[in-house]
Design an enzyme around this catalytic site. Sequence first.
Site, PDB file in Angstrom:
ATOM      1  N   LYS A  43     -32.545  -4.997  20.544  1.00  0.00           N
ATOM      2  CA  LYS A  43     -33.745  -4.345  21.080  1.00  0.00           C
ATOM      3  C   LYS A  43     -34.973  -4.997  20.472  1.00  0.00           C
ATOM      4  O   LYS A  43     -34.979  -5.326  19.290  1.00  0.00           O
ATOM      5  CB  LYS A  43     -33.751  -2.858  20.701  1.00  0.00           C
ATOM      6  CG  LYS A  43     -32.785  -1.989  21.463  1.00  0.00           C
ATOM      7  CD  LYS A  43     -32.938  -0.529  21.046  1.00  0.00           C
ATOM      8  CE  LYS A  43     -31.855   0.347  21.638  1.00  0.00           C
ATOM      9  NZ  LYS A  43     -31.907   0.482  23.103  1.00  0.00           N
ATOM     10  N   ARG A  98     -21.753   4.147  26.313  1.00  0.00           N
ATOM     11  CA  ARG A  98     -20.686   4.384  27.286  1.00  0.00           C
ATOM     12  C   ARG A  98     -19.344   3.852  26.774  1.00  0.00           C
ATOM     13  O   ARG A  98     -18.293   4.343  27.164  1.00  0.00           O
ATOM     14  CB  ARG A  98     -21.069   3.773  28.649  1.00  0.00           C
ATOM     15  CG  ARG A  98     -21.236   2.293  28.648  1.00  0.00           C
ATOM     16  CD  ARG A  98     -22.046   1.793  29.861  1.00  0.00           C
ATOM     17  NE  ARG A  98     -23.471   2.108  29.737  1.00  0.00           N
ATOM     18  CZ  ARG A  98     -24.387   1.817  30.660  1.00  0.00           C
ATOM     19  NH1 ARG A  98     -24.042   1.213  31.788  1.00  0.00           N
ATOM     20  NH2 ARG A  98     -25.652   2.119  30.472  1.00  0.00           N
TER      21      ARG A  98
HETATM   22  N1  BES Z   1     -29.578   4.571  23.035  1.00  0.00           N
HETATM   23  C1  BES Z   1     -30.050   3.883  24.185  1.00  0.00           C
HETATM   24  C2  BES Z   1     -30.740   4.803  25.190  1.00  0.00           C
HETATM   25  C3  BES Z   1     -32.006   5.465  24.733  1.00  0.00           C
HETATM   26  C4  BES Z   1     -33.232   4.924  25.036  1.00  0.00           C
HETATM   27  C5  BES Z   1     -31.962   6.674  24.063  1.00  0.00           C
HETATM   28  C6  BES Z   1     -34.383   5.549  24.629  1.00  0.00           C
HETATM   29  C7  BES Z   1     -33.124   7.310  23.654  1.00  0.00           C
HETATM   30  C8  BES Z   1     -34.339   6.746  23.944  1.00  0.00           C
HETATM   31  C9  BES Z   1     -28.875   3.210  24.887  1.00  0.00           C
HETATM   32  O1  BES Z   1     -27.821   2.808  24.082  1.00  0.00           O
HETATM   33  C10 BES Z   1     -29.386   1.978  25.550  1.00  0.00           C
HETATM   34  O2  BES Z   1     -29.810   1.104  24.866  1.00  0.00           O
HETATM   35  N2  BES Z   1     -29.327   1.966  26.872  1.00  0.00           N
HETATM   36  C11 BES Z   1     -29.762   0.841  27.646  1.00  0.00           C
HETATM   37  C12 BES Z   1     -28.713   0.565  28.692  1.00  0.00           C
HETATM   38  C13 BES Z   1     -28.903  -0.743  29.399  1.00  0.00           C
HETATM   39  C14 BES Z   1     -28.715  -1.908  28.460  1.00  0.00           C
HETATM   40  C15 BES Z   1     -27.914  -0.807  30.537  1.00  0.00           C
HETATM   41  C16 BES Z   1     -31.094   1.231  28.290  1.00  0.00           C
HETATM   42  O3  BES Z   1     -31.260   2.367  28.681  1.00  0.00           O
HETATM   43  O4  BES Z   1     -31.953   0.372  28.357  1.00  0.00           O
HETATM   44 MN    MN Z   2     -28.119   0.899  23.219  1.00  0.00          MN
END
Ligand code: BES
Ligand code: MN
Length: 513
Positions: A287, A361
Amino acid sequence: MTALTLSTAAAPGLRADAIVIGVAKGAQGPVVAPGAEAVDKAYDGKLAGVLETLGASGAEGELTKLPAPAGFKAPLVVAVGLGAEPDKDEDAGYDAEALRKAAGVAARALTGSKKAAFALPVDGPGAIGAIGEGILLGAYSFDTYKGDAQDAKSAKGKNGKAPLAEAALLGGKPRDAAHKGAVARAIAVGEELNRARDLINMPPNDLDPAAFAGIAQAAAKEHGIKVQVLDEKALAKGGYGGILGVGGGSAATPRLVKLSYKHPKAAKHLAFVGKGITYDSGGISLKPAGHNETMKCDMSGAAAVFAAVVAAARLGLEVNVTGWLALAENMPSGSAVRPGDVLRMYSGKTVEVLNTDAEGRLVLADALWAASQENPDAIVDVATLTGAMMLALGSRTFGVMANDDAFRSAVYEAAEEVGEPAWPMPLPEHLRKGMESQVADIANMGERWGGGLVAGLFLREFVGEGIPWAHLDIAGPAFNEGGPFGYTPKGGTGSAVRTLVRLAELTAEGDLG
Ligand code: BES
Ligand code: MN
Ligand code: ZN
């Protein structure tokens, strides 16, 4: 935590730092809510006018402080807004959520006080429970790491003021079983929900998967819950490729915790599954800065499941509840899962990892399949799963997806009943195509649009045949980045705990499928 009691004391003689009363929005300005008659009388029946002069309207969230009338032992009256006055012709009472919010606003404003009396409108056990919950949740603060506090076990930090120590709830009947029960329920739910908040707020250098598992073990022991912890060796032996894959990049190894609460007279069995990423850096699909500061909250689903199972045990609900905490830290390193890797999951299916940041997931897939092996009557998972769900529903509402329309409605209605904003979301079949993989049974990413629903469709593949399943994506409401509001503090909120507890109660009562 704030001590909560029912009291029959009359407001004037009460020794307290403050008396909390309700003010509602009437057709012609603010009206003093029932429960505050003694205070109003001491103001010669002119309290509504006094409040109006001070600028009060009765709007939700509003707080007005005024000196207590002469002859009162308590020095301060705190008037909190309850929103629109209920319809007198319809004989309607005050809405539980309005009471919960008002009590929370008052409890938060009374931080640093020793004792407060709550003289809000009480028309039965429902109101008592709501006010009690609002007080316990609103008084919450997290100062473990402030000032002189050295570690998570020590007393509250000296920098912050201590939360309201004692709350006396007026207007109830201390000897009435239903009233007493409502207070006991508020305490069990409030304390466990606040414990979930503590876990969410704990920094990830102190709360790694092993630490979380240890805390769960201790609590389970205390409340007669059976607990099993699979460490990385046991996970490897069992073939939990999803949890191991996600946890493989971290020096802190993953865990799968199983909490089993059993009631001898239970007719039904519910399984709760929580995403427990103690820190989500994104992994190799790292990230960017600005997207990782709050990612200690990525174990909020597991915290909610943990809290709900303990609350169910404390309440002695006549239902069996199994909680599954899928705990891992998502970090980049030489041993981390790479985009392009294929994982063999616990279910036997293979998953091509296209983005290591879609890790929730993967851990949930293994836990959902493990939960399915016991053939429960229903499974509910809770996860801070996708930023897409936040884009869709904002920061206060969680999405509810399911493999069964009736079950989705039941979960949504339970959330609404306990005052948790939620909204039903679909699982459109056409989105499955985007997750087709060249090399594996499925990929962990699909098309960009509807990312929250794509994640839900992925999870569905790991739920046992014929088991009603619902998925709560709490990415928005799990962590409050804004200021406190109602009974919700900044930081970890404890989202979904009350919905899960309500689902367990409904199942115990035979009212949920
Ligand atoms: N933990 C994050 C989702 C999240 C984002 C929770 C903001 C709380 C606040 C999750 O693991 C993630 O990174 N999801 C990605 C999925 C994508 C790579 C398909 C996302 O939502 O960008
Ligand atoms: Mn994530
Ligand atoms: Zn995540």
